[in-house]
Each structure stands twice: as structure tokens, then as C-alpha cells.
Scaffold this motif. Structure first.
Motif: not given
Length: 523
Positions: A508-509, A319-321, A512, A372, A497
Motif C-alpha cells: 500500500s505504501a 497513508t499506509a501502515r 500511495m 515514511r 498490512e
């Protein structure tokens, strides 16, 4: 006089004379009815609902006696409300303004002033609907549209029940009018609140009379997913893990929060978009063919698809945010999230969210699904990209295929609605150089008629009682079951982030997908 039939009695047994029910090609026309919009002075009502109702009337899809009742705290007379509606129609309607259509619609406009906890106002609403039944022949049928904050749902629902507006009893002639309720998202903020909200609504309205609107499901291109998959034998043999490498579902916006900071803070991208829009798009993409396109059959297959959908762990890697910072959106320099008016600079609410899912069934075993969404990204686009596996053997020199990527089928939901196929083709010349090319289908070029707005289709389906495009209890709760662990994991972690406005999200996305040797498609 013996044998005399009143307007409302005739309306109750109304049959559309323009449509043979056996002919599925012609559009359905709603029968006698009224609609009450709570929160009628809000942006959604002015920009979407009232223009959509006019557009339906302009196309002849509403009954002659259709009536619209606005309910709000503003101290309007019916004439003031009429001015509000015509202004919204002239500014936002899709179809041309026609005076005769407006005159017919305006004759059924009424306004009830009051707060949601005002018993007298709801008593007035009940009288107004009864009068419209006699004057306009609505048959006692009514849809209640809750264009209001979710925390107001309990008050309005209790009032509708208290004043016997939600489930009216049979009339003297045996006719039982229908009553339906329309609910806008968000459907809760986690699984527990969604279950509580569903129980609250169903205490007043039976589930078959509840219409939860996800406006994405009313878009023409979303429905074309079903046509693409089940009307064409071409795709079925390759629509599985044997040929599909991954699926990427993207909803990107190029705008920031603007004046919505107060609403958005505490909700975030995952709750706002992934829980409803993207998981519904995914369900339509992976579901099995229904036995028919009756609403119950479609719902059954979507529920099966969501039931098989699971998160991929560990969540730190899958996951990423992020939160956008200042940067350039095209030629315009824009401020970062923490400079947006009304936003808490210490907030941990994400404006970018990405998750990895898998579908645990034979068709999709081993295929990752990447979802996303974000604000202030490279461009505004919503699409489903089915990425196919690379050919197991390429009988070409590597230098001839350096620009060759993966085959892809891309369903563009917005803008530029259509479908693109990407495949390799030989470059003209004496050598055997192969590179990617696109084969493109555009709705705007292929069809002369313009697509209806999503709210046109959805409002008409509410009035017709057709629930195909509306999520039911189980779909809402399954979606929260999928997303809740991600929300909890992020809440226990640090801040999102940062990513620069105008880019495609946080690093980070990218990581992934890089873990498995993949990368995001650039729309």
C-alpha cells in the motif's frame, strides 16, 4: 572581612574570560550551574546523557564548578554513583578519557536516593543543591532533566514546585538563579494529551524555561539544512513548486523491536517518529528564511510552516501502515513482529507508517510531501530527498535516456552524513547515452573535526539557555493536529498490512505514490 566575596557570589557574576561575546565563531561556554537527572540509572542516562556531559567537559565547554546530581530509587552512595558514571563514560564517551577532566567532573557528582513522591528525598535534593552552590560555585543555577516516563511528570513537577526548586526567589544580594526543565519525548500521545502536558509543565515552569528535546534537531546534518538553504544562492531560485516535483522524508531502521515491545505497543511508528522527528525535518525544509537566527525568529518560521501543513485526502489512498513479518535482514533470518517477546499477537500497532502532506502557501502549492518510517526495512537511513521535475523536453532518442531518472538533492541525516546531488550525464563513448550520476559531499571527508553527538549540543544549549533547537508548545500541538486524523482513521480500520522484514514496507505504501505516477526513492 569587609569586601570579601564568597565563591557562590563570585560565580553569580561569572563572565567567560575565554570568549569575546562579539565573536560568533568561538563556542559558547556554559556559566556556573548544576544539572539534576531524574531517572539517572536508565539506559538514556548511561548511554547518552552522562557520556555527553563528560565530552562537553573534555572540550572545556562546562564551567569548572559544574555539578551533576543523580536522583533515583537505587540505594547508592555518592561513591557508587561515581562508579556508574565513570563506567558509562569509558564505554560510551566520544572523546578520549583524560584523568584530569574526570577528576574535576567527579568532584561535583552527588546522588540523592528516593522515589518521586518522597518529600524527604526532595528536601535532601534542595539541601544538596544549596551545598553545591557554596562548595562549587554553581550560582544557584540548575537544569532538571526528566529522563523518566511521562506518567511520572506530574509527580516530579509538583515536588519541584512544592520544595521551591522550580522558581527560586531572589538571593540577598539580588541575584535570581535560573531554573530550567528538560523533557524527553513523547510529548503526549495525541493533541488533547499534549495540551494537558504543556499546561502541566507551564504551571510549574514558564515556557521560556522549558526545553523539549528532540535529539534529531541536535544532529549536525539537520542544522546543515539551514546552511544549505540560506547560505547558498544556488538553491533558492529552484526551492519551490516551479521546479520541485515532490519531497520524500524517510527514517528507516533495519532493527526490530527487540526488548522494547512493551514500550512500543500502543505507540507505533507514526507517534514515535512522524509526529516529532519527521515533521520537524519537514518544517526546516519548507520554512521561509528567518530575519535572523535568533531562537524566536527560527521558531516563528517553523510555526508558520507547520500551520500551513495539511493532510492529503482520502486517507485510504494517501497513508499506509504495516507490521513486519519474518524474513531476511541481510544474511540473517529474523522473526516477525508477532514473534517478538512481549508483543501482543493481536496488536494493531504499526511498525511502518507513511503519510502524504501538502503545504498551503505560494512556494509549495501542489507539491506532495511523503513522510515514511519503519522498522525492519532494507537498511538504516534517515534522509530528505528533494525530487525535481523532469525536463519538459529531451532532445534525445528514448533509448539514450532509459536510465535517466529525476534530478534529486538528497540530504543524508544518518548514517554517512552528507549531501548527494543526482543529475544526468553523458556516458563516455561515441553515442549520446545519458544516465544518472551522483555528486557527493561527505562530512567525514570534508572536515577533519568530528561532529559532536546530538546530546552534547542540546545539553550545552540547555545550560546556555539557547532554545533554537527545541520545539515550543505551538510546534508540538500543531504536529499533533496534523497527525491525529490519521491515527483516528487507522484506529477505525482493520489491522496493519504485513510486510516482509528486509523489504521497504507494505504494498500500500508503493500504491500511495503510484496513483500519481511516482515511486519511492531507494536509499
Amino acid at each position: 572581612m569587609a569586601g570579601t566575596v564568597s565563591v557562590e557570589q563570585a560565580a553569580r557574576h561569572w563572565v567567560n574570560p575565554l570568549r569575546d561575546p562579539r565573536d560568533k565563531r568561538l563556542p559558547m561556554i556554559a556559566g556556573p550551574c548544576a544539572m539534576v537527572i531524574f531517572g539517572v540509572t536508565g539506559d538514556l542516562s548511561r548511554k547518552k546523557l552522562m557520556p555527553a556531559i563528560y565530552d562537553l567537559a573534555n572540550q572545556g565547554l562546562l564551567p569548572p564548578g559544574f555539578s551533576l546530581v543523580g536522583f533515583a530509587r537505587r540505594n547508592y552512595a555518592d561513591e557508587d554513583f561515581e562508579k556508574v558514571v565513570i563506567e558509562a563514560v569509558r564505554k560510551h564517551a566520544r572523546t578520549p578519557f583524560r584523568q584530569e577532566v574526570w577528576d574535576s567532573l567527579a568532584a561535583g557528582l552527588r546522588f540523592v536516593q528516593g522515589s518521586f513522591d518522597d518529600d524527604a528525598a526532595f528536601a535532601t535534593l534542595a539541601r544538596t543543591l544549596a551545598e553545591l552552590d557554596k562548595e562549587r560555585g554553581t550560582g544557584g543555577n540548575c537544569a532538571f532533566y526528566l529522563s523518566i516516563p511521562p506518567n511520572m511528570f506530574p509527580v516530579v513537577l509538583d515536588q519541584l514546585s512544592k520544595h521551591k526548586l522550580a522558581q527560586p526567589g531572589p538571593e540577598p544580594d539580588g541575584w535570581v538563579p535560573w531554573r530550567r526543565v528538560v523533557i524527553e519525548k513523547p510529548f503526549g500521545h495525541d493533541l488533547a494529551s499534549a495540551k494537558a502536558l504543556n499546561a502541566l509543565v507551564n504551571r510549574v515552569f514558564p515556557e521560556e524555561t522549558v526545553f523539549r528535546i528532540d535529539h534529531y534537531l541536535g544532529k549536525e546534518t539537520v542544522q546543515n539544512i539551514l546552511a544549505l538553504r540560506f547560505a547558498n544562492e544556488l538553491f533558492e531560485p529552484i526551492w519551490n513548486a516551479n521546479y520541485v516535483d515532490s519531497v520524500q522524508i524517510t527514517m528507516a531502521e533495519d532493527i526490530g523491536l527487540g526488548g522494547r515491545a512493551g514500550y512500543y505497543d500502543g505507540i507505533g511508528a507514526a507517534r514515535d517518529v512522524i509526529q516529532n522527528h519527521l515533521l520537524q525535518l519537514m518544517a526546516l525544509t519548507v520554512m521561509e528564511e528567518p530575519t535572523s537566527f535568533e531562537p524566536k525568529q527560527l521558531t516563528t518560521e517553523k510555526i508558520k510552516a507547520l500551520s500551513a501543513t495539511k493532510l492529503v485526502y482520502p486517507l485510504d489512498e494517501t497513508t499506509a501502515r504495516g507490521q513486519y513479518t519474518e524474513g531476511w535482514q541481510g544474511s540473517e533470518h529474523v522473526v516477525g513482529l508477532h514473534q517478538e517477546e512481549g508483543f501482543d499477537p493481536n496488536s494493531r500497532t504499526e511498525t511502518y507508517a507513511a503519510i502524504t502532506l501538502r503545504v498551503e502557501n505560494r512556494r509549495w502549492a501542489g507539491v506532495p510531501f511523503y513522510l515514511r518510517t519503519g522498522k525492519r526495512l532494507g537498511r538504516r537511513v534517515t534522509e530528505i530527498a528533494v525530487m525535481f521535475k523532469r525536463a519538459p523536453h529531451l532532445p534525445f532518442d528514448q533509448t539514450m535516456t532509459e536510465e535517466l531518472g529525476q534530478n534529486a538533492l538528497v540530504i543524508r541525516v544518518q548514517p554517512d552524513e552528507g549531501i548527494t546531488m543526482r543529475f544526468g550525464s553523458k556516458v563516455p563513448g561515441t553515442g549520446m547515452e545519458v544516465r544518472d550520476v551522483n555528486m557527493d559531499f561527505s562530512y567525514g571527508e570534508a572536515f577533519t573535526e568530528s561532529s559532536p553527538e546530538a546530546y552534547e549540543r542540546l545539553i550545552l544549549d540547555v545550560l546556555l539557555g539557547v532554545p533554537s533547537l527545541f520545539p515550543v508548545n505551538a510546534e508540538v500541538e500543531l504536529s499533533w493536529e496534523i497527525l491525529d486524523p490519521v491515527i483516528s482513521h487507522w484506529a477505525a480500520g482493520g489491522k496493519p498490512e504485513p510486510y516482509e522484514a528486509g523489504t521497504w514496507g507494505p504494498i500500500s505504501a508503493e500504491e500511495m505514490l503510484a496513483i500519481s505516477g511516482r515511486e519511492w526513492r531507494r536509499p
